[in-house]
Scaffold this motif. Structure first.
Motif, PDB file in Angstrom:
ATOM      1  N   VAL A  86      -6.237  -6.348   8.291  1.00 12.64           N
ATOM      2  CA  VAL A  86      -5.195  -6.230   9.219  1.00 12.64           C
ATOM      3  C   VAL A  86      -5.165  -5.203   9.891  1.00 12.64           C
ATOM      4  O   VAL A  86      -5.412  -3.976   9.601  1.00 12.64           O
ATOM      5  CB  VAL A  86      -3.887  -6.666   8.609  1.00 12.64           C
ATOM      6  N   GLU A  87      -5.310  -5.301  11.214  1.00 14.58           N
ATOM      7  CA  GLU A  87      -5.023  -4.154  12.259  1.00 14.58           C
ATOM      8  C   GLU A  87      -3.891  -4.451  13.182  1.00 14.58           C
ATOM      9  O   GLU A  87      -3.692  -5.452  13.932  1.00 14.58           O
ATOM     10  CB  GLU A  87      -6.253  -4.173  13.182  1.00 14.58           C
ATOM     11  N   VAL A  88      -2.987  -3.263  13.248  1.00 16.66           N
ATOM     12  CA  VAL A  88      -1.862  -3.505  14.098  1.00 16.66           C
ATOM     13  C   VAL A  88      -1.691  -2.160  15.050  1.00 16.66           C
ATOM     14  O   VAL A  88      -2.071  -1.082  14.485  1.00 16.66           O
ATOM     15  CB  VAL A  88      -0.742  -3.405  13.224  1.00 16.66           C
TER      16      VAL A  88
ATOM     17  N   GLN B  27      -4.489   0.252  10.009  1.00 16.85           N
ATOM     18  CA  GLN B  27      -5.553  -0.610   9.578  1.00 16.85           C
ATOM     19  C   GLN B  27      -5.348  -0.715   8.142  1.00 16.85           C
ATOM     20  O   GLN B  27      -5.150   0.517   7.413  1.00 16.85           O
ATOM     21  CB  GLN B  27      -6.898   0.045   9.708  1.00 16.85           C
ATOM     22  N   PHE B  28      -5.458  -1.994   7.653  1.00 20.27           N
ATOM     23  CA  PHE B  28      -5.151  -2.254   6.310  1.00 20.27           C
ATOM     24  C   PHE B  28      -6.220  -3.205   5.768  1.00 20.27           C
ATOM     25  O   PHE B  28      -6.441  -4.402   6.248  1.00 20.27           O
ATOM     26  CB  PHE B  28      -3.734  -2.889   6.122  1.00 20.27           C
ATOM     27  N   THR B  29      -6.721  -2.708   4.520  1.00 19.94           N
ATOM     28  CA  THR B  29      -7.451  -3.782   3.938  1.00 19.94           C
ATOM     29  C   THR B  29      -7.347  -3.724   2.558  1.00 19.94           C
ATOM     30  O   THR B  29      -6.856  -2.766   1.736  1.00 19.94           O
ATOM     31  CB  THR B  29      -9.203  -3.180   3.976  1.00 19.94           C
ATOM     32  N   THR B  30      -7.531  -4.996   1.878  1.00 10.46           N
ATOM     33  CA  THR B  30      -7.253  -4.983   0.597  1.00 10.46           C
ATOM     34  C   THR B  30      -7.896  -6.277  -0.030  1.00 10.46           C
ATOM     35  O   THR B  30      -8.466  -7.213   0.730  1.00 10.46           O
ATOM     36  CB  THR B  30      -5.686  -5.195   0.241  1.00 10.46           C
TER      37      THR B  30
ATOM     38  N   SER C  69      -7.030  -1.412  -2.143  1.00 15.15           N
ATOM     39  CA  SER C  69      -6.375  -1.420  -0.963  1.00 15.15           C
ATOM     40  C   SER C  69      -6.545  -0.040  -0.294  1.00 15.15           C
ATOM     41  O   SER C  69      -6.287   0.970  -0.973  1.00 15.15           O
ATOM     42  CB  SER C  69      -4.664  -1.615  -1.204  1.00 15.15           C
ATOM     43  N   GLN C  70      -6.369  -0.090   0.863  1.00 16.51           N
ATOM     44  CA  GLN C  70      -6.666   1.297   1.841  1.00 16.51           C
ATOM     45  C   GLN C  70      -5.898   0.915   3.152  1.00 16.51           C
ATOM     46  O   GLN C  70      -5.666   0.054   4.047  1.00 16.51           O
ATOM     47  CB  GLN C  70      -8.027   1.510   2.083  1.00 16.51           C
ATOM     48  N   LEU C  71      -4.940   1.974   3.345  1.00 12.76           N
ATOM     49  CA  LEU C  71      -4.120   2.144   4.508  1.00 12.76           C
ATOM     50  C   LEU C  71      -4.490   3.118   5.654  1.00 12.76           C
ATOM     51  O   LEU C  71      -4.250   4.324   4.857  1.00 12.76           O
ATOM     52  CB  LEU C  71      -2.546   1.915   4.228  1.00 12.76           C
ATOM     53  N   THR C  72      -4.851   2.887   6.678  1.00 11.99           N
ATOM     54  CA  THR C  72      -4.996   4.166   7.698  1.00 11.99           C
ATOM     55  C   THR C  72      -4.010   4.149   8.778  1.00 11.99           C
ATOM     56  O   THR C  72      -3.839   2.935   9.441  1.00 11.99           O
ATOM     57  CB  THR C  72      -6.436   4.123   8.082  1.00 11.99           C
ATOM     58  N   TRP C  73      -3.271   5.073   8.827  1.00 13.99           N
ATOM     59  CA  TRP C  73      -2.396   4.989   9.840  1.00 13.99           C
ATOM     60  C   TRP C  73      -2.492   6.096  10.980  1.00 13.99           C
ATOM     61  O   TRP C  73      -2.413   7.331  10.543  1.00 13.99           O
ATOM     62  CB  TRP C  73      -1.030   5.212   9.301  1.00 13.99           C
ATOM     63  N   GLN C  74      -2.858   6.008  12.312  1.00 14.30           N
ATOM     64  CA  GLN C  74      -3.316   6.946  13.326  1.00 14.30           C
ATOM     65  C   GLN C  74      -2.099   7.254  14.034  1.00 14.30           C
ATOM     66  O   GLN C  74      -1.434   6.015  14.538  1.00 14.30           O
ATOM     67  CB  GLN C  74      -4.492   6.739  13.913  1.00 14.30           C
ATOM     68  N   TYR C  75      -1.808   8.221  14.716  1.00 15.69           N
ATOM     69  CA  TYR C  75      -0.658   8.474  15.374  1.00 15.69           C
ATOM     70  C   TYR C  75      -1.307   9.210  16.893  1.00 15.69           C
ATOM     71  O   TYR C  75      -2.172   9.951  16.670  1.00 15.69           O
ATOM     72  CB  TYR C  75       0.418   9.567  14.979  1.00 15.69           C
ATOM     73  N   GLY C  76      -0.519   8.654  18.058  1.00 15.02           N
ATOM     74  CA  GLY C  76      -1.140   9.407  19.222  1.00 15.02           C
ATOM     75  C   GLY C  76       0.161   9.313  20.339  1.00 15.02           C
ATOM     76  O   GLY C  76       1.246   8.810  20.024  1.00 15.02           O
TER      77      GLY C  76
ATOM     78  N   THR D 278       0.808  -1.186  -0.047  1.00 11.09           N
ATOM     79  CA  THR D 278      -0.053   0.005   0.188  1.00 11.09           C
ATOM     80  C   THR D 278       0.685   1.216  -0.082  1.00 11.09           C
ATOM     81  O   THR D 278       0.430   2.295  -0.636  1.00 11.09           O
ATOM     82  CB  THR D 278      -0.691   0.055   1.167  1.00 11.09           C
ATOM     83  N   ALA D 279       1.641   1.436   0.750  1.00 11.68           N
ATOM     84  CA  ALA D 279       2.409   2.603   1.017  1.00 11.68           C
ATOM     85  C   ALA D 279       3.572   2.949  -0.116  1.00 11.68           C
ATOM     86  O   ALA D 279       4.416   2.638  -0.230  1.00 11.68           O
ATOM     87  CB  ALA D 279       3.081   2.376   2.334  1.00 11.68           C
ATOM     88  N   CYS D 280       2.753   3.572  -1.239  1.00 16.11           N
ATOM     89  CA  CYS D 280       3.710   4.016  -2.327  1.00 16.11           C
ATOM     90  C   CYS D 280       4.110   5.353  -2.229  1.00 16.11           C
ATOM     91  O   CYS D 280       3.246   6.208  -1.842  1.00 16.11           O
ATOM     92  CB  CYS D 280       2.891   3.639  -3.603  1.00 16.11           C
ATOM     93  N   GLY D 281       5.441   5.491  -2.922  1.00 18.77           N
ATOM     94  CA  GLY D 281       5.863   6.886  -2.871  1.00 18.77           C
ATOM     95  C   GLY D 281       7.227   7.073  -2.362  1.00 18.77           C
ATOM     96  O   GLY D 281       7.716   6.111  -2.000  1.00 18.77           O
ATOM     97  N   SER D 282       7.443   8.295  -2.052  1.00 16.15           N
ATOM     98  CA  SER D 282       8.921   8.739  -1.557  1.00 16.15           C
ATOM     99  C   SER D 282       8.909   9.970  -0.879  1.00 16.15           C
ATOM    100  O   SER D 282       8.147  10.651  -1.213  1.00 16.15           O
ATOM    101  CB  SER D 282       9.987   8.416  -2.592  1.00 16.15           C
ATOM    102  N   LYS D 283      10.079  10.065   0.115  1.00 10.26           N
ATOM    103  CA  LYS D 283       9.804  11.171   0.896  1.00 10.26           C
ATOM    104  C   LYS D 283      11.173  11.099   1.757  1.00 10.26           C
ATOM    105  O   LYS D 283      11.440  10.149   2.327  1.00 10.26           O
ATOM    106  CB  LYS D 283       8.693  11.140   2.019  1.00 10.26           C
TER     107      LYS D 283
END
Length: 304
Positions: A259-261, A247-250, A223-230, A18-23
């Motif tokens: 999948v939830e991590v 949270q990742f769904t595909t 596919s969808q990726l959600t990444w929450q920070y706290g 899911t995590a495509c690209g660069s930074k």
């Protein structure tokens, strides 16, 4: 133990898919003393300059430390199963992201997942096997243009620009910013081909609280990726999240997967006294990188 290893490998591949690209981090020329952006209200239209200014503040809020080291508590949920294990997270800017999973109480290493600019490494200590491959060697990485810096941006709580090693000042205008949002966060959106990225940044402090990546393709599904920070804590004059909920769904693997991590970090330090490169023992058996998708498909079903 086997179930835990399978969940861990699925997590690694879920992030990769899911995590495509660069930074790489935008140069911090504005510093921590940059002035807050004035948010337009009512029927006013936020200026382009104010939008760019806000994105710049978000980019410049990333941690400046060269190393991030912390103990880690990892929990992985998928297919109705919940597996937890302790471990550690070690990251060195632009060099490596390393997750080490250990045996509860005993502390010996079960598995190691490592991302570097040149390759991905997964070491299975139990079965004495490993996968080591360049990003171009794996079709799903090559087709999606994924590289190390996309993953670094997610783990380091940063913005990124797909297809580029850096977020340059000239790139800031490509992000769509809704400064008129009435929520406590400001959505920062970027659309690139089949991918849509959305970062939610705190309206006043301009640090990222969540990121959502959505990928849609006729060939590879959705596919969808959600990444929450706290639980942000001070690190080298910046705020770094010690709680990560992923949270990742595909449906890219022929069967819908979710999948939830949960990753909780202990005290974060900038300890530099560790080797950034893992040397795999000659006693370990290498696994063909081209077979990894078959292993992904069988992991969650094979452990029951």
């Amino acid at each position: 133990m086997k179930r835990l290893l399978n969940r861990i490998m699925w997590l690694a591949c879920a992030v990769l898919l899911t995590a495509c690209g660069s930074k790489k981090q935008l140069l911090d020329t504005a510093g921590t003393g940059s002035q807050p952006t004035t948010v337009a209200t009512g029927g006013q239209k936020a200026s382009e300059a104010s939008k760019i200014s806000f994105v710049e503040r978000v980019a410049n809020n990333s941690v400046t430390a060269e190393n991030v080291v912390a103990s880690m508590s990892l929990s992985i949920k998928s297919d109705g199963k919940d597996v937890s294990a302790p471990g550690s997270l070690r990251m060195r800017k632009n060099e490596v992201i390393r997750l080490q999973i250990t045996v509860p109480l005993l502390g010996s290493e079960l598995a190691r997942i490592e991302f570097t600019p040149d390759y991905v490494l997964f070491v299975d200590r139990v079965h004495k096997e490993y996968v080591k491959a360049g990003y171009s060697q794996l079709d799903f990485l090559k087709e999606n243009g994924l590289d190390f810096y996309a993953l670094q941006a997610l783990f380091w709580n940063q913005l990124y620009m797909p297809g580029k090693p850096d977020v340059a000042r000239a790139d800031l205008q490509q992000y769509d910013v809704d400064l008129l949002s009435t929520a406590s966060t400001v959505p920062v959106v970027l659309k690139k081909g089949k991918l849509t990225y959305r970062w939610d940044a705190d309206k006043s402090a301009a640090f990222i609280t969540a990121v959502n990546v959505n990928y849609e393709s006729q060939a590879h599904g959705t596919s969808q990726l959600t990444w929450q920070y706290g639980a942000f804590k001070a690190a080298k004059g910046r705020q770094f999240p010690t709680q990560h909920l992923i949270q990742f769904t595909t449906n890219a693997t022929q069967k819908a997967r979710k999948v939830e991590v949960s990753m909780r970090l202990g005290d974060v330090s900038d300890n530099a006294k560790w080797d950034a490169q893992t040397t795999v023992s000659a006693k370990y058996k290498p696994i063909d990188p081209t077979s990894i998708l078959k292993k992904i498909s069988s992991f969650t079903g094979a452990t029951r």
